[in-house]
Design a protein around this motif. Structure first.
Motif, PDB file in Angstrom:
ATOM      1  N   CYS A 163       0.821  -1.200   0.000  1.00 19.74           N
ATOM      2  CA  CYS A 163       0.000   0.000   0.000  1.00 19.74           C
ATOM      3  C   CYS A 163       0.862   1.260   0.000  1.00 19.74           C
ATOM      4  O   CYS A 163       0.586   2.216  -0.727  1.00 19.74           O
TER       5      CYS A 163
ATOM      6  N   ILE B 111      -1.503   7.765   1.293  1.00 22.90           N
ATOM      7  CA  ILE B 111      -2.268   7.193   2.408  1.00 22.90           C
ATOM      8  C   ILE B 111      -1.314   6.942   3.571  1.00 22.90           C
ATOM      9  O   ILE B 111      -0.389   6.135   3.451  1.00 22.90           O
TER      10      ILE B 111
ATOM     11  N   LEU C 192      -0.230   5.293   6.721  1.00 22.37           N
ATOM     12  CA  LEU C 192      -0.559   4.058   7.434  1.00 22.37           C
ATOM     13  C   LEU C 192      -0.019   4.019   8.857  1.00 22.37           C
ATOM     14  O   LEU C 192      -0.434   3.176   9.649  1.00 22.37           O
TER      15      LEU C 192
ATOM     16  N   ALA D 165      -6.043   4.514   9.126  1.00 20.22           N
ATOM     17  CA  ALA D 165      -6.001   3.814   7.836  1.00 20.22           C
ATOM     18  C   ALA D 165      -5.222   2.509   7.945  1.00 20.22           C
ATOM     19  O   ALA D 165      -5.588   1.495   7.345  1.00 20.22           O
TER      20      ALA D 165
ATOM     21  N   TYR E   2      -7.383  -0.018   9.637  1.00 12.00           N
ATOM     22  CA  TYR E   2      -8.432  -0.460   8.709  1.00 12.00           C
ATOM     23  C   TYR E   2      -7.864  -1.453   7.700  1.00 12.00           C
ATOM     24  O   TYR E   2      -8.506  -2.479   7.397  1.00 12.00           O
ATOM     25  N   LEU E   3      -6.666  -1.192   7.197  1.00 13.13           N
ATOM     26  CA  LEU E   3      -6.036  -2.114   6.257  1.00 13.13           C
ATOM     27  C   LEU E   3      -5.822  -3.476   6.914  1.00 13.13           C
ATOM     28  O   LEU E   3      -6.101  -4.512   6.306  1.00 13.13           O
TER      29      LEU E   3
ATOM     30  N   CYS F 269      -9.054  -5.308   7.131  1.00 10.91           N
ATOM     31  CA  CYS F 269      -9.438  -5.832   5.816  1.00 10.91           C
ATOM     32  C   CYS F 269      -8.656  -7.094   5.473  1.00 10.91           C
ATOM     33  O   CYS F 269      -9.206  -8.057   4.918  1.00 10.91           O
TER      34      CYS F 269
ATOM     35  N   THR G  60     -10.224   6.305  -0.082  1.00 10.65           N
ATOM     36  CA  THR G  60      -9.152   5.686   0.705  1.00 10.65           C
ATOM     37  C   THR G  60      -9.543   4.289   1.151  1.00 10.65           C
ATOM     38  O   THR G  60      -8.763   3.335   1.027  1.00 10.65           O
TER      39      THR G  60
ATOM     40  N   SER H 157      -9.361   1.839  -1.695  1.00 11.81           N
ATOM     41  CA  SER H 157      -7.977   1.489  -2.030  1.00 11.81           C
ATOM     42  C   SER H 157      -7.423   0.466  -1.050  1.00 11.81           C
ATOM     43  O   SER H 157      -6.746  -0.497  -1.440  1.00 11.81           O
ATOM     44  N   LEU H 158      -7.705   0.653   0.230  1.00  9.16           N
ATOM     45  CA  LEU H 158      -7.226  -0.270   1.253  1.00  9.16           C
ATOM     46  C   LEU H 158      -7.890  -1.638   1.112  1.00  9.16           C
ATOM     47  O   LEU H 158      -7.240  -2.678   1.279  1.00  9.16           O
ATOM     48  N   GLN H 159      -9.167  -1.651   0.798  1.00 11.70           N
ATOM     49  CA  GLN H 159      -9.869  -2.913   0.560  1.00 11.70           C
ATOM     50  C   GLN H 159      -9.238  -3.674  -0.597  1.00 11.70           C
ATOM     51  O   GLN H 159      -9.050  -4.899  -0.526  1.00 11.70           O
TER      52      GLN H 159
END
Length: 275
Positions: free
Chosen positions: A210, A217, A219, A230, A233-234, A237, A261, A264-266
């Motif tokens: 990522c 983004i 992280l 974020a 969250y990543l 996921c 965002t 993208s992370l998903q």
């Protein structure tokens, strides 16, 4: 405090005797983070309401990753029962020690309740230093308890520090880049998960991919080690894709991140776990 001093003493001994996993940066060959990972799949059929126990430290309780995973699961039509045992700086050996306060609670939880998944998260730096000496023995002990509870062991591979690692030991400086540190972390988590035939949620590799693909983004938190919203969250996921064997792409829960965002992370999580 005593356990921290004990860990440092063991580290000093292993370095002096040449047994430590610590290596100069010039000796760390960076892995190919785009290489396809062959990951064990969860038992089928997937339980729509799994019981999930998290054992870890601040890397999971910052931003409350277990709760975020639960909300993400609800968004995907799952209804997990999520429980967490964590404390700052905790190591797997603490949870594998029944005389430890949280270790005792972990033993009781594994002996008295039924689980589908038990997520194990090691202290952030330890897998790069003393995987053989400390991480693996504790993981084996916990895995045996988890199997007795008819659950699947799941290792949550953590992420390298944003700027890599840098520390002094016995007057010698040890330094690694972010990619080198992540390589060491990945190697340790992959090795023990393969040995124990456990699930592996490669959040750390997702961080690297990522960061390379979406450098805007953020992280990492301000301390450059813990995850930002974020980053958490990543990780959630990645865990979602690992435990449910389903893509998180398109889930409506975004943890208050903007839609682009979150999407993208998903996608990164899907690409790392399911591609």
């Amino acid at each position: 405090m005593k356990k921290t001093l004990c860990m440092l003493l063991i580290l000093l001994i292993t370095v002096l005797t040449g047994c430590s996993a610590v290596a100069p940066s010039s000796e760390i060959e960076v892995m190919d983070f785009n290489k396809h990972l062959t990951l064990k799949k969860p038992n089928q059929p997937i339980n729509q309401a799994p019981a999930v126990l998290f054992l870890g430290n601040s890397f999971i309780f910052v931003n409350d990753m277990p709760a975020m995973f639960e909300q993400l699961s609800n968004s995907g039509g799952f209804s997990p029962e999520v429980y967490e045992l964590s404390d700052g700086g905790y190591k797997l050996e603490n949870f594998a020690d029944e005389s430890d306060e949280l270790g005792f609670e972990a033993y009781q939880a594994l002996k008295e309740y039924e689980w589908d998944y038990v997520v194990l998260q090691e202290q952030s730096r330890l897998p790069t230093l003393m995987a053989e000496e400390m991480m693996y023995p504790a993981a084996r002990t916990l895995d045996a308890l988890i199997k007795e509870a008819n659950a699947q062991t799941t290792f949550l591979m953590t992420w390298a520090y944003k700027e890599g690692d840098d520390f002094d030991l016995l007057g010698k400086k040890y330094k690694s880049t972010r990619d080198q540190m992540q390589t060491q972390l990945a190697d340790s988590y992959i090795k023990i998960s393969d040995e124990l035939d456990a699930l592996l949620a490669p959040a750390g590799i997702a961080f690297i991919k990522c960061a390379n693909k979406y450098p805007d983004i953020e992280l990492w938190d301000e301390d450059l080690q813990h995850p930002s919203q974020a980053g958490t969250y990543l990780s959630a996921c990645v865990l979602y894709a690992t435990l449910y064997d389903q893509s998180p792409v398109g889930l409506k829960f975004t943890a208050e991140l903007d839609a682009q965002t979150a999407a993208s992370l998903q996608q990164v999580a899907q690409d790392v776990v399911l591609a």
